[in-house]
Design an enzyme around this catalytic site. Structure first.
Site, PDB file in Angstrom:
ATOM      1  CD  GLU A   1      -3.347   2.932  -3.474  1.00 63.56           C
ATOM      2  OE1 GLU A   1      -3.471   3.665  -4.475  1.00 63.56           O
ATOM      3  OE2 GLU A   1      -3.750   1.745  -3.444  1.00 63.56           O
TER       4      GLU A   1
ATOM      5  CG  HIS B   1      -1.898  -1.066   1.294  1.00 60.70           C
ATOM      6  ND1 HIS B   1      -2.759  -1.356   0.266  1.00 60.70           N
ATOM      7  CD2 HIS B   1      -2.184  -1.958   2.283  1.00 60.70           C
ATOM      8  CE1 HIS B   1      -3.533  -2.374   0.613  1.00 60.70           C
ATOM      9  NE2 HIS B   1      -3.199  -2.761   1.818  1.00 60.70           N
TER      10      HIS B   1
END
Length: 319
Positions: A162, A104
């Site tokens: 993310e 991520h």
């Protein structure tokens, strides 16, 4: 043959695997089971897990910042190998250790803390995510120029790892919108540059783009950047056709998976007899009544071995 061009197929009356029962002559138990070969770990997740396994195999103590993948059973498998999952608060108290950053990605302050605490980073950030971080950072740091100030907008899930890494490239100034409804709250008198979390719905991104184009002020500039990972986006049509082929769909996925929710919703849209399960223990035998074919699929965070366990659980119910 490409990853989306073939499937594994099993029948409960045929001993295709070492876990399959002996051949049965009861036609009522002849359920065909197919595992979608297009499902399973994406490249970024595969790389992160491989890096973790390599470090652990060398006998190293390895910490992982957050769950390495949004799948509890895979996280537990790696925990048994020695992987220690920590959060950001625990990271601040660590010194002179190795820490793996999952696919991520992380914001710049995580790297700064690691340098300050003499932490060796094993960086498994997905290359697609890393490239997106660089693009957003470059735009944020770019001079205003003729267009003036730019509002950076990110289509993504608020609080997702993310997205936190992406917003971090703008020192927290980017605006995050989670859905089409939220796009209506933007200030259309300002210049808008739109990016997307890599695992979001391509259709919804295009819908948001069209809405902004229609409402942006004539005096403002709008640019959209399709930053959705194609290896993920391409799974949508694949999983749609897969779901249509079967009487019953078992979508195997951790309930934290953002990508999983998108793909499960698509399966459910195509096939109402779709059930989201995290593992074989959640399979309800009643689902198998009057069913001839079962399709097993999952998200980019779903390990293949877990889908196979679900297949074997169905086979055991047919004995």
């Amino acid at each position: 043959m490409g990853p989306y061009e073939a499937h594994e197929s099993y029948e409960s009356h045929k001993p295709h695997s070492p876990h399959s029962p002996h051949k049965s002559h009861d036609k009522k138990t002849m359920i065909q089971i197919e595992i979608d070969s297009g499902s399973g770990f994406c490249f970024g997740v595969t790389t992160a897990i491989k890096k973790a396994e390599e470090e652990l195999a060398a006998g190293e103590t390895l910490y992982c910042l957050g769950d390495i993948v949004h799948n509890g059973m895979e996280c537990e498998r790696l925990r048994k190998l020695g992987l220690v999952t920590i959060d950001h608060e625990e990271l601040t108290r660590l010194h002179d250790v190795k820490v793996l950053l999952r696919a991520h990605g992380e914001p710049p302050e995580t790297y700064e803390l690691a340098r300050h605490n003499n932490i060796e980073i094993i960086d498994a950030t997905c290359p697609v995510v890393l490239q997106l971080q660089k693009r957003i950072k470059k735009q944020y740091e770019a001079p205003s120029g003729d267009e003036g100030e730019v509002s950076i907008v990110i289509f993504g899930k608020k609080g997702h790892a993310e997205v936190l890494g992406l917003v971090g490239q703008t020192q927290g100034t980017a605006t995050v919108i989670e859905s089409f409804e939220e796009v209506k709250k933007l200030d259309y008198t300002h210049n808008i540059f739109l990016y997307s979390q890599t695992t979001k719905s391509l259709d919804e991104f295009h819908r948001i783009t069209e809405y902004i184009q229609q409402h942006i002020s004539p005096d403002a500039t709008f640019r959209s950047f399709d930053t959705i990972c194609r290896s993920v986006a391409n799974r949508m049509p694949n999983i749609s056709s897969f779901a249509a082929k079967h009487d019953l769909i078992l979508f195997v996925c951790g309930r934290k998976s953002s990508n999983g929710k998108v793909l499960f919703t698509e399966c459910r849209r195509v096939n109402k007899k779709t059930h989201l399960i995290e593992g074989p223990d959640e399979i309800d035998p009643n689902w198998l009544k009057d069913v001839s074919t079962v399709g097993i699929c999952g998200a980019t965070s779903t390990p293949k071995w877990l889908m196979e366990q679900c297949r074997d659980a169905i086979l055991s119910l047919q004995t």
